[in-house]
Design a protein around this motif. Structure first.
Motif, mmCIF file in Angstrom:
data_model
loop_
_atom_site.group_PDB
_atom_site.id
_atom_site.type_symbol
_atom_site.label_atom_id
_atom_site.label_comp_id
_atom_site.label_asym_id
_atom_site.label_seq_id
_atom_site.Cartn_x
_atom_site.Cartn_y
_atom_site.Cartn_z
ATOM 1 N N TRP A 64 0.845 -1.186 0.000
ATOM 2 C CA TRP A 64 0.000 0.000 0.000
ATOM 3 C C TRP A 64 0.883 1.240 0.000
ATOM 4 O O TRP A 64 0.776 2.091 -0.876
ATOM 5 N N PHE A 65 1.755 1.316 0.955
ATOM 6 C CA PHE A 65 2.781 2.360 0.961
ATOM 7 C C PHE A 65 4.121 1.661 0.932
ATOM 8 O O PHE A 65 4.343 0.729 1.682
ATOM 9 N N ASP A 66 4.968 2.131 0.055
ATOM 10 C CA ASP A 66 6.308 1.564 0.051
ATOM 11 C C ASP A 66 7.280 2.635 -0.386
ATOM 12 O O ASP A 66 7.679 2.696 -1.529
ATOM 13 N N PHE A 67 7.595 3.527 0.501
ATOM 14 C CA PHE A 67 8.637 4.492 0.190
ATOM 15 C C PHE A 67 9.396 4.792 1.468
ATOM 16 O O PHE A 67 9.172 4.135 2.489
ATOM 17 N N LEU A 69 9.446 6.694 3.905
ATOM 18 C CA LEU A 69 8.876 7.009 5.209
ATOM 19 C C LEU A 69 8.181 5.825 5.854
ATOM 20 O O LEU A 69 8.259 5.623 7.049
ATOM 21 N N LEU A 183 -0.067 7.062 15.066
ATOM 22 C CA LEU A 183 0.950 8.089 14.865
ATOM 23 C C LEU A 183 2.047 7.973 15.925
ATOM 24 O O LEU A 183 3.233 8.114 15.628
ATOM 25 N N ARG A 187 5.888 7.279 15.348
ATOM 26 C CA ARG A 187 6.895 8.218 15.816
ATOM 27 C C ARG A 187 7.916 7.530 16.713
ATOM 28 O O ARG A 187 9.119 7.781 16.635
ATOM 29 N N LEU B 319 9.709 15.649 6.210
ATOM 30 C CA LEU B 319 9.494 15.101 4.864
ATOM 31 C C LEU B 319 8.055 14.669 4.678
ATOM 32 O O LEU B 319 7.433 14.979 3.663
ATOM 33 N N GLN B 320 7.519 13.980 5.709
ATOM 34 C CA GLN B 320 6.130 13.529 5.539
ATOM 35 C C GLN B 320 5.196 14.704 5.406
ATOM 36 O O GLN B 320 4.161 14.620 4.763
ATOM 37 N N VAL B 323 5.320 15.744 1.723
ATOM 38 C CA VAL B 323 4.634 14.742 0.905
ATOM 39 C C VAL B 323 3.134 14.834 1.120
ATOM 40 O O VAL B 323 2.342 14.866 0.176
ATOM 41 N N PHE B 393 -0.716 11.357 6.646
ATOM 42 C CA PHE B 393 0.671 11.813 6.676
ATOM 43 C C PHE B 393 0.774 13.222 7.237
ATOM 44 O O PHE B 393 1.762 13.572 7.888
ATOM 45 N N MET B 396 0.645 12.930 10.787
ATOM 46 C CA MET B 396 1.931 12.365 11.200
ATOM 47 C C MET B 396 2.967 13.473 11.337
ATOM 48 O O MET B 396 3.719 13.546 12.312
ATOM 49 N N GLU B 400 4.842 14.826 14.614
ATOM 50 C CA GLU B 400 6.299 14.908 14.683
ATOM 51 C C GLU B 400 6.715 16.288 15.192
ATOM 52 O O GLU B 400 7.671 16.440 15.929
ATOM 53 N N ASN B 465 1.072 4.671 -4.070
ATOM 54 C CA ASN B 465 2.518 4.588 -3.971
ATOM 55 C C ASN B 465 3.252 5.252 -5.128
ATOM 56 O O ASN B 465 4.236 5.963 -4.927
ATOM 57 N N LEU B 468 3.390 8.866 -4.554
ATOM 58 C CA LEU B 468 4.154 9.207 -3.354
ATOM 59 C C LEU B 468 5.650 9.107 -3.596
ATOM 60 O O LEU B 468 6.424 9.931 -3.106
ATOM 61 N N VAL B 469 6.060 8.107 -4.365
ATOM 62 C CA VAL B 469 7.493 7.922 -4.592
ATOM 63 C C VAL B 469 8.069 9.129 -5.312
ATOM 64 O O VAL B 469 9.125 9.651 -4.939
ATOM 65 N N MET B 472 8.088 12.116 -3.089
ATOM 66 C CA MET B 472 9.094 11.918 -2.054
ATOM 67 C C MET B 472 10.490 12.264 -2.543
ATOM 68 O O MET B 472 11.256 12.921 -1.843
ATOM 69 N N GLN B 476 12.796 15.063 -0.955
ATOM 70 C CA GLN B 476 14.114 14.787 -0.385
ATOM 71 C C GLN B 476 15.166 15.724 -0.946
ATOM 72 O O GLN B 476 16.027 16.212 -0.215
#
Lengths: 606, 483
Positions: A64-67, A69, A183, A187, B319-320, B323, B393, B396, B400, B465, B468-469, B472, B476
């Motif tokens: 689903w997410f693969d980067f 972060l 979250l 974190r 970064l998040q 994004v 995100f 998130m 952070e 994804n 997002l890649v 990202m 970066q």
């Protein structure tokens, strides 16, 4: 093949939802039921493979997410907990599907109804088979949405609309907790996978406590624990099969499932565990007291669900996760039975839900009576029925923890009250002289086979599941060693409660009922401890008032307009009027203006 | 090949405009068809641009124009502007489709305005020069203003366009001053060169304030937001779609481009202020939304709240955050545009926008209700919708940044559900209202306009994804440059 368990319900939901007009009412019923039967078959195989042969499985479908972060995959992780949940979800769902084809007969929107049920099943399966919190959250929110749709199924009824909205929004309150917990996990630990998180060692206790309490908040919302429970009784506005599937057997247990799943995290925080026990025990007690004085048949069962969920949460608080899962499974069967047979009774007597207007149904609808009796006995924990194996064990385990003795006593008193309202329900609905209207009484007859067959199967389940299931689920739980006297207390309390109800209603009736309603505490219990009143009048109303009177009227349409465009245009008009007065036609006025401007300019630039 | 990609888009855009000009005014159907075809061609090209995009964080497809007095105007695409290009190109054909019947006079001018907006937006999202950015940024205002004033529905539109013009123009003065300050300090206006310059702190702070006011008005941030509901309510549907879909994103895009890379210290200095304004926007905007009765106003105010989440992401310095900001802007561009279309479809049928008159639409318009339900869910950020990815995100990033900010921002989860579900419940459920005549469900053209949006929203939610890649990698690069 395992993946089928996920896709079958989705496919059937899509087909019967979008092309319901083409396949028709019967087609939709058959299609969805067939898909769920297949799904149930697959989950039986899964149970055999995973639970008995110990071959836990993981199937990844896509990332689903693969980067950089976050890496979260979408897949199926099936271990003992998941496989037990799967079998619970699919079997209850299957029976409810079949039941619905009979119960909803004549409704013009049956395909839509079946589609919602199948969609719900799909999302529930997503929830129980996920390997990380984010995928779990898909199912978590998704079942909430389905519950909204299903409560709202008869969408012209304003009460249904309100109840549906309430269910959705109160659940969302809990969702804040789940999101914040995720979250915080991200974190602190950078991952949301169950396997990684459960393997953590030597972690920072304060964060663990925070995570667990936040997860608990989510569970409180979903599983209708004290504080965010108000949506569950209202949700009874939905069709009865929905109450059985969603608000008794599966969705409301998602919160308990979350706690069981997060067991390794809870283990690291003793404080969170104590809070879990306290909340569970209070809920069990609160809901039982309220259930005793409800007059709506479905509401009694709803509060009893709430109370039983309290038991499940409570035993999680003393680390009895397997026991909790076991009670979850047992409860799914006998509570689904209770709801479905209550639905059958309501159906029979012309959609009357008030128990005071029922009575005497014993002779008219015997199968329903037998099922409700078995369900109630099982709920009361009558020896050797399904409920007995888990409920007794829960109370014994709780007794073993001396430092939370109050949980034990609350639990036992709740057992007494449970027996009381169960017997009261059976008596008022089936035994006493009938109070139904003549018109509806004349038409009372046993429901069709599509309704009675699921009832019979569930009745068998309510008798035997506990006995059979304890080998699967409780293989690693040692029964605590307690004195015989203590061991008998829950049973004695149950019997006492049941006899008390019969005594009040049979022997001293109708003085018994009058006596009950004369108690000063009666209105308080009857209005469910005034939770709705407090929340609506002191919180929601003021927030909404603030949104209108302060933020909108005073600031947006007042202050900001005056300071902003309106004010500026007014000032501009006034100013230009004044300046136009300078155009007097007198040469020395012009000269003065020029000179003062030049001087000012020179001064400023110098 | 890639270097020509961007040029091709501009060329196609010009071609479309010229072609439209050459068509006779009374040939309305042909005008619409031609505009639709050209905009679809542009959409195809922008998508191809993504296909051949190499995924790095650098600016690509750079083209240079000789310009005023020997200056060169540079255009280029990176992973962030790429998606805004696609969003713009995606929304324009939809705008043409939804205003197919509803625009009844001056059709040629209307379509020209749309294509003009498109080319200007493409310019804003790719230009790598402060002065160029300013000119194009303000240039968008003119066709937009015309759309509200000429094709708006009620007399109130005069007031709305005044608000719109007043705020955006006021803001742009400050931005211009800021650009002058940068130029007088460094003698440069080129973006890539400026990224390597370090400005004095006092200059940075003043430039930041100027740029911030201008962009905050555009996005809009809370004290400067009151033009937005007004403009939305009065604009025709295409205006609302472009306004919500792309124009608001100009603010966010500007923040991403100009705050951290050019003015890092000032941004660091002002970040807490903006974070608190964002929180205010989320809570205040949501609370106000809950009590609105005008359908368009509800969506407009909810945009204020969502944009609060965007700035929360950008200024969290993570970064998040970056994004999420880009992703949430894209997703909000789709969701709120679609919601505006949905609301307008109701308006076209029943000629009222007050929720009080609506009830039980689900019975008379089932297809409409399904689509609206999906969109409302997306607006409430239910998982598997694209909004959820952005919001998650973003939260998130807020978390952070600080626990407190994260917890406060998460109240938006409940509030957004409250107004979304309330809107839906009110409009679609209940017994059919007796004020509603003409119960006609969506026709094929309307479904064609809405379905791509709905499909894309959920596609982005299920497979986020790929996008997002790319975002990202650009983020970066940006982060590395700041360090």
């Amino acid at each position: 093949m395992y993946v089928l368990v996920l896709w079958l319900p989705l496919v059937s939901a899509i087909i019967s939802g979008l092309w319901g007009r083409k396949i028709g009412t019967r087609g939709a019923g058959r299609l969805t039921s067939t898909c769920i039967i297949l799904c149930w078959g697959v989950s039986c195989i899964i149970l055999y493979e995973v639970c008995l042969n110990g071959a836990a499985t993981y199937i990844q479908l896509w990332k689903w997410f693969d980067f950089e972060l976050l890496t979260v995959s979408f897949g199926l992780q099936i271990d003992v907990i998941s496989s037990v949940m799967l079998i619970v979800v699919t079997s209850v769902s299957l029976l409810v599907h079949i039941y619905s084809t009979g119960y909803m007969k004549g409704d013009p929107h049956v395909p839509r109804f079946m589609a919602y049920l199948s969609l719900f099943t799909f999302l529930m399966i997503v929830l129980v088979t996920s390997d990380n919190y984010l995928q779990l959250f898909i199912g978590w929110e998704g079942v909430g949405v389905c519950s909204y749709l299903l409560i709202n199924f008869w969408l012209t009824r304003i009460r249904a609309n309100r109840a549906a909205m309430k269910a959705m929004l109160v659940n969302r309150m809990g969702d804040i907790g789940v999101v914040l917990a995720m979250l915080l996990m991200y974190r602190e630990f950078g991952t949301l996978d169950f396997s990684t998180l459960s393997g953590l060692s030597g972690t920072d206790a304060p964060h663990m406590t925070a995570i667990c309490l936040l997860l608990l908040m989510g569970a409180v919302g979903k599983s209708a624990q004290l504080g965010l429970h108000t949506w569950l009784p209202d949700a009874m506005e939905g069709p009865t099969p929905v109450s059985a599937l969603i608000h008794a057997a599966t969705m409301v247990t998602a919160g308990v499932y979350l706690i069981i799943r997060s067991g390794p995290l809870f283990e690291k925080s003793p404080m969170a565990l104590t809070v879990v026990t306290i909340i569970g025990a209070l809920t069990a007690f609160f809901a039982a007291t309220t259930g005793v004085v409800q007059n709506d048949l479905k509401k009694v069962v709803a509060y009893s669900t709430c109370s039983q969920l309290g038991y499940m949460v409570m035993v999680c608080g003393i680390s009895g996760y397997s026991t909790s899962l076991f009670h979850l499974m047992n409860h799914a069967f006998f509570k689904a039975l209770l709801f479905l047979s209550a639905g059958s009774a309501i159906h029979a007597i012309g959609d009357e839900q008030d128990m005071r207007k029922m009575g005497g149904l014993l002779r008219a609808i015997p199968i329903t009576y037998v099922s409700i009796l078995i369900g109630s006995m099982s709920l009361m924990g009558f020896p050797y029925l399904t409920g007995f194996y888990s409920k007794d064990l829960i109370l014994e385990l709780i007794y073993g923890r001396y430092y939370i003795a109050f949980a034990y006593w609350l639990g036992s008193v709740s057992a007494l009250l449970t027996a009381f309202y169960s017997m009261r329900l059976v008596y008022l609905t089936f035994m006493t002289e009938t109070n139904a209207r003549q018109g509806s009484w004349d038409n009372v007859r046993e429901s069709s086979r599509a309704i009675t067959v699921p009832l019979c199967i569930l009745a068998l389940g309510s008798i035997f599941v506990g006995y059979i299931g304890k080998e699967f689920v409780l293989s690693n739980v040692m029964s605590p060693i307690v004195a015989n006297g203590v061991k008998m207390i829950p049973l004695l309390f149950s019997l006492l409660g049941g006899s008390l109800a019969l005594f009040l209603y049979v022997v001293v009736a109708p003085r018994g009922t009058i006596w009950l309603q004369g108690l000063p505490i009666y209105p308080f219990f009857n209005s469910a401890w005034q939770f709705n009143h407090v929340v609506n009048h002191y919180v929601i109303k003021n927030v909404f008032k603030f949104g209108h009177k302060v933020t909108y009227k005073v600031i947006d349409r007042g202050l900001l307009e005056i300071v902003g465009p309106e004010g500026v245009s007014k000032i501009c008009i006034r100013l230009s009027q004044k300046i136009s007065n300078l155009q007097s036609g007198l040469i020395f006025h012009y000269a003065l203006t020029m000179i003062s401007f030049v001087v000012g300019f020179l001064y400023a630039t110098a | 090949m890639f270097t020509e990609g961007l040029g091709l888009i501009f060329l196609l855009n010009f071609g479309g405009i010229l072609h439209l000009i050459s068509i006779a005014r009374k040939d309305a159907d042909r005008l619409r068809e031609v505009a639709l075809k050209w905009s679809l061609a542009i959409l195809t090209t922008t998508v191809l641009l993504w296909v051949i995009f190499d995924g790095g964080g650098q600016f690509q497809s750079v083209i240079k124009f000789g310009w005023l007095g020997g200056m060169t105007l540079v255009f280029g695409v990176d992973g962030i502007s790429l998606f805004f290009l696609i969003l713009t190109a995606f929304l324009i054909p939809i705008c043409i489709l939804v205003s197919w019947d509803s625009i009844k006079f001056l059709i040629k001018e209307f379509l020209l305005c749309l294509l003009l907006i498109e080319i200007l937006l493409m310019g804003v999202f790719t230009v790598l020069d402060l002065v160029g950015f300013y000119i194009l940024f303000e240039g968008v205002l003119i066709p937009m203003y015309l759309i509200i004033v000429v094709w708006g529905t009620r007399e109130e539109k005069i007031r709305a366009s005044y608000y719109f013009f007043f705020y955006t123009f006021l803001g742009s003065v400050f931005m211009l001053l800021g650009i002058f300050a940068v130029y007088s300090e460094t003698g440069l206006t080129q973006y890539r060169a400026l990224c390597n310059c370090e400005l004095r702190e006092i200059v940075q702070n003043s430039v930041f304030l100027g740029v911030f006011i201008s962009l905050a008005i555009k996005i809009p941030k809370v004290p400067f937001h009151i033009w937005l509901p007004q403009a939305h309510v009065e604009a025709p549907v295409a205006g609302s779609v472009i306004l919500a879909g792309v124009l608001l994103k100009l603010g966010g895009y500007g923040f991403i481009r100009f705050t951290w890379p050019l003015l890092p210290e000032a941004t660091e200095y002002f970040a807490p202020l903006i974070m608190s304004l964002s929180l205010l926007a989320i809570i205040y905007g949501s609370l106000t939304t809950c009590r609105q009765v005008d359908l368009k106003r509800i969506i407009a105010y909810s945009s204020v709240a969502h944009m609060g989440l965007v700035t929360l992401g950008i200024f969290s310095h993570t970064l998040q955050g970056w994004v999420s900001a880009v992703f949430l802007m894209l997703s909000h561009g789709l969701v709120s545009s679609a919601l505006f279309i949905v609301v307008t479809l109701l308006y076209e049928r029943h000629h009222t926008r007050l929720t009080r008159y609506y009830r039980g639409v689900a019975i008379t318009m089932p297809i409409f209700s399904i689509i609206m339900f999906l969109l409302v869910l997306a607006n409430a950020s239910v998982p598997l919708s694209s909004n959820f990815v952005g919001e998650f995100f973003s939260l998130m990033a807020a978390y952070e940044y600080s626990y407190f900010v994260g917890i406060m921002a998460s109240t938006g989860i409940v509030l957004s559900a409250t107004y979304s579900i309330y809107l839906y419940n009110r409009v679609c459920f209940g017994t059919p209202s007796r004020y509603l005549h003409l119960p006609r469900d969506l026709n094929r053209r309307e479904v064609c306009a809405l379905l791509p949006l709905v499909v894309l929203i959920f596609l982005l939610g299920v497979f986020p994804n790929e996008g997002l890649v790319v975002i990202m990698s650009t983020a970066q690069m940006g982060a590395a440059a700041i360090e």
